[in-house]
Design a protein around this motif. Sequence first.
Motif, PDB file in Angstrom:
ATOM      1  N   ARG A 362       1.941  -5.116  19.729  1.00 61.31           N
ATOM      2  CA  ARG A 362       0.697  -4.906  18.981  1.00 61.31           C
ATOM      3  C   ARG A 362       0.850  -3.356  18.438  1.00 61.31           C
ATOM      4  O   ARG A 362       0.308  -3.211  17.286  1.00 61.31           O
ATOM      5  N   ARG A 363       1.032  -2.558  19.348  1.00 59.08           N
ATOM      6  CA  ARG A 363       1.282  -1.154  18.853  1.00 59.08           C
ATOM      7  C   ARG A 363       2.253  -1.233  17.808  1.00 59.08           C
ATOM      8  O   ARG A 363       2.194  -0.167  17.007  1.00 59.08           O
ATOM      9  N   GLY A 364       3.293  -1.886  17.897  1.00 62.21           N
ATOM     10  CA  GLY A 364       4.302  -1.656  16.797  1.00 62.21           C
ATOM     11  C   GLY A 364       3.909  -2.417  15.558  1.00 62.21           C
ATOM     12  O   GLY A 364       4.361  -1.715  14.706  1.00 62.21           O
ATOM     13  N   GLU A 365       3.115  -3.256  15.742  1.00 60.89           N
ATOM     14  CA  GLU A 365       2.660  -3.544  14.208  1.00 60.89           C
ATOM     15  C   GLU A 365       1.713  -2.693  13.687  1.00 60.89           C
ATOM     16  O   GLU A 365       1.833  -2.500  12.365  1.00 60.89           O
ATOM     17  N   LEU A 366       0.950  -2.064  14.471  1.00 61.47           N
ATOM     18  CA  LEU A 366       0.249  -0.843  14.020  1.00 61.47           C
ATOM     19  C   LEU A 366       1.179   0.281  13.418  1.00 61.47           C
ATOM     20  O   LEU A 366       0.920   0.880  12.094  1.00 61.47           O
ATOM     21  N   ALA A 367       2.165   0.481  14.070  1.00 59.65           N
ATOM     22  CA  ALA A 367       3.098   1.641  13.556  1.00 59.65           C
ATOM     23  C   ALA A 367       3.624   1.386  12.085  1.00 59.65           C
ATOM     24  O   ALA A 367       3.809   2.144  11.385  1.00 59.65           O
ATOM     25  N   GLU A 368       4.125  -0.121  11.967  1.00 62.62           N
ATOM     26  CA  GLU A 368       4.437  -0.386  10.585  1.00 62.62           C
ATOM     27  C   GLU A 368       3.691  -0.609   9.542  1.00 62.62           C
ATOM     28  O   GLU A 368       3.769  -0.421   8.373  1.00 62.62           O
ATOM     29  N   GLU A 369       2.372  -0.963  10.003  1.00 62.49           N
ATOM     30  CA  GLU A 369       1.379  -1.039   9.017  1.00 62.49           C
ATOM     31  C   GLU A 369       1.063   0.450   8.429  1.00 62.49           C
ATOM     32  O   GLU A 369       1.161   0.745   7.306  1.00 62.49           O
ATOM     33  N   VAL A 370       0.841   1.591   9.385  1.00 61.85           N
ATOM     34  CA  VAL A 370       0.959   2.801   8.924  1.00 61.85           C
ATOM     35  C   VAL A 370       1.965   3.361   8.172  1.00 61.85           C
ATOM     36  O   VAL A 370       2.009   4.084   7.380  1.00 61.85           O
ATOM     37  N   ALA A 371       3.219   2.903   8.636  1.00 59.71           N
ATOM     38  CA  ALA A 371       4.373   3.504   7.995  1.00 59.71           C
ATOM     39  C   ALA A 371       4.498   3.187   6.542  1.00 59.71           C
ATOM     40  O   ALA A 371       4.991   3.680   5.392  1.00 59.71           O
ATOM     41  N   SER A 372       3.920   1.768   6.251  1.00 63.89           N
ATOM     42  CA  SER A 372       3.859   1.128   4.772  1.00 63.89           C
ATOM     43  C   SER A 372       3.096   2.265   4.039  1.00 63.89           C
ATOM     44  O   SER A 372       3.363   2.398   2.853  1.00 63.89           O
ATOM     45  N   VAL A 373       1.652   2.557   4.617  1.00 67.97           N
ATOM     46  CA  VAL A 373       0.989   3.257   3.912  1.00 67.97           C
ATOM     47  C   VAL A 373       1.700   4.701   3.684  1.00 67.97           C
ATOM     48  O   VAL A 373       1.513   5.310   2.550  1.00 67.97           O
ATOM     49  N   LYS A 374       2.443   5.255   4.565  1.00 64.22           N
ATOM     50  CA  LYS A 374       2.910   6.636   4.426  1.00 64.22           C
ATOM     51  C   LYS A 374       3.833   6.489   3.271  1.00 64.22           C
ATOM     52  O   LYS A 374       3.847   7.536   2.250  1.00 64.22           O
ATOM     53  N   VAL A 375       4.686   5.507   3.093  1.00 67.55           N
ATOM     54  CA  VAL A 375       5.970   5.225   2.108  1.00 67.55           C
ATOM     55  C   VAL A 375       4.953   5.130   0.623  1.00 67.55           C
ATOM     56  O   VAL A 375       5.375   6.051  -0.217  1.00 67.55           O
ATOM     57  N   VAL A 376       4.051   4.415   0.782  1.00 65.71           N
ATOM     58  CA  VAL A 376       3.207   4.319  -0.584  1.00 65.71           C
ATOM     59  C   VAL A 376       2.323   5.311  -1.023  1.00 65.71           C
ATOM     60  O   VAL A 376       2.523   5.719  -2.304  1.00 65.71           O
ATOM     61  N   THR A 377       1.811   6.063  -0.179  1.00 70.74           N
ATOM     62  CA  THR A 377       1.003   7.147  -0.442  1.00 70.74           C
ATOM     63  C   THR A 377       1.740   8.453  -0.949  1.00 70.74           C
ATOM     64  O   THR A 377       1.528   9.167  -1.761  1.00 70.74           O
ATOM     65  N   THR A 378       3.159   8.608  -0.492  1.00 69.31           N
ATOM     66  CA  THR A 378       4.046   9.529  -0.611  1.00 69.31           C
ATOM     67  C   THR A 378       4.508   9.393  -2.066  1.00 69.31           C
ATOM     68  O   THR A 378       4.511  10.203  -3.054  1.00 69.31           O
ATOM     69  N   ASP A 379       5.034   8.205  -2.339  1.00 73.61           N
ATOM     70  CA  ASP A 379       5.498   8.158  -3.830  1.00 73.61           C
ATOM     71  C   ASP A 379       4.619   8.092  -4.695  1.00 73.61           C
ATOM     72  O   ASP A 379       4.730   8.581  -5.813  1.00 73.61           O
ATOM     73  N   THR A 380       3.314   7.535  -4.748  1.00 77.65           N
ATOM     74  CA  THR A 380       2.414   7.458  -5.448  1.00 77.65           C
ATOM     75  C   THR A 380       1.841   8.820  -5.796  1.00 77.65           C
ATOM     76  O   THR A 380       1.525   9.270  -6.976  1.00 77.65           O
ATOM     77  N   GLY A 381       1.501   9.519  -4.609  1.00 77.92           N
ATOM     78  CA  GLY A 381       0.975  10.862  -4.644  1.00 77.92           C
ATOM     79  C   GLY A 381       1.706  11.940  -5.459  1.00 77.92           C
ATOM     80  O   GLY A 381       1.315  12.561  -6.339  1.00 77.92           O
ATOM     81  N   LEU A 382       2.998  11.930  -5.147  1.00 75.89           N
ATOM     82  CA  LEU A 382       4.024  12.824  -5.865  1.00 75.89           C
ATOM     83  C   LEU A 382       4.089  12.457  -7.227  1.00 75.89           C
ATOM     84  O   LEU A 382       4.046  13.233  -8.267  1.00 75.89           O
ATOM     85  N   ARG A 383       4.083  11.136  -7.709  1.00 74.18           N
ATOM     86  CA  ARG A 383       4.201  10.750  -8.896  1.00 74.18           C
ATOM     87  C   ARG A 383       2.922  11.255  -9.773  1.00 74.18           C
ATOM     88  O   ARG A 383       2.940  11.390 -11.045  1.00 74.18           O
ATOM     89  N   VAL A 384       1.765  11.126  -9.436  1.00 80.03           N
ATOM     90  CA  VAL A 384       0.535  11.201  -9.931  1.00 80.03           C
ATOM     91  C   VAL A 384       0.373  12.797  -9.937  1.00 80.03           C
ATOM     92  O   VAL A 384      -0.050  13.298 -11.095  1.00 80.03           O
ATOM     93  N   THR A 385       0.481  13.634  -9.040  1.00 83.24           N
ATOM     94  CA  THR A 385       0.484  14.968  -9.023  1.00 83.24           C
ATOM     95  C   THR A 385       1.235  15.862 -10.192  1.00 83.24           C
ATOM     96  O   THR A 385       0.882  16.851 -10.595  1.00 83.24           O
TER      97      THR A 385
END
Length: 442
Positions: A362-385
């Motif tokens: 269950r802890r692993g599932e959480l880590a991967e959910e959070v990692a997905s957000v990290k990837v998407v917000t990094t890519d999106t944030g850099l592109r937008v700013t």
Amino acid sequence: MTNTSEVPLNGASATHGREFESTDPAVYSEYSKKWTELPKDEDGWVARAKEVSEILAKDVVKRNAENKAPFAEVALLKHAGLLKVLGPKKYGGGEQPWSLAYRLIREVSNGDSSLGMLLGYHLLWSTTANVVGTPEQADRTQELILSNNYFIGGAVNPRDEDHKIANDGDHFVFNGFKRFNTGGVVSDLTVLEGVLEGTEHHIFAFVKTQQSGIEFQHDWHNIGLRLSESGSVKITNIRVPWVDALGWSPEKKEPIPDILTIPFATLLLPAIQLVFSNLYLGIAQGALTAAAAYTLKSTRPWPYAGNDRKTTATDEFYILERYGNFYAHVAAASALADRAGALVSSIYSTHTSDRKSLTAARRGELAEEVASVKVVTTDTGLRVTAGVFEVTGASATGERLGLDRFWRDLRTHTLHDPVAYKNRELGRWRLLGEAPEPSWYS
């Protein structure tokens, strides 16, 4: 743990011989009377954070350029009660879930990224004892933090060599140096972490910040997040009673197995990674807000478009297309972040009363959910700013407007840990079903 002593709060101040300038908390004193109680519900908390964000946004460019230690800005967070959002009501906290706390980080980051970052780190560090301490330590720490409305910093940066910890009878002693120490200068308490000599066991502890053994170097002069006070710190002979070693037996001077060797004890890591992603989202949203205001007021249409010449910038196809695309990606990233925030809240609410019930899977599932957000917000944030300049025009690069601060802030923090490793981690999860081993970054 004892109360912190008074510190110089304005003008040119000194910490152990080094001069630095700080902002004056009196600037925001009116808000100590305006906000006399905590918000009652989720909408109230979000509205409070938005109000704080708008206050900070008024002069953020000026304050960013001055680069003074943000004692005043942290005082504003205290006046607003935002530091207390997660704490138990019995000690004056809001007792709200992490899912709401992440939204508040996002809102404050919209107006001032550095203060959104400081809020996020404080909320994480203030819950340290809840995760790695005994129930008694967690309760005692929450009472100390909330009753004094303390702001928490952390000298933990895992990429540096660990602080060395020596056993000294009824106390243990920290010594070491950390290259990064977010919020330490403006904190009331600091979280220290290190390894007990002769062992491989780590110890977390809260200590008062204002003491001679904590020497801030005041060397944070980076291109972004300039008010986050993320400079280096030297730790010399900081003595802590064994009773304050989180998750340790003071009698045996060893870790308590059912506290520190279970998956629940590693929840600080995915929790703070999601702090980062909400910081990035807030910055991207702030960039879009500032850019849109400029476009509506000042951006001119391109005059050399022949028969396709437009009369206003908002008629330009490429401007409308870019704004629409940016909006869609930020909205999608926000939805993904909200889903992960809800999962963090669910895991904490389900397993806090029975920490051993959280499984590694269950802890692993959480880590991967959070990692997905990290990837998407990094890519999106850099592109937008970076991309907002395409829809605002050359004049929008002026220093007075400060539109560049969004990219500088985002670029600075997205280097915290390589997002490439998050992509690889997710690849192993998707292809091989392998969850990451808990580490300082996952």
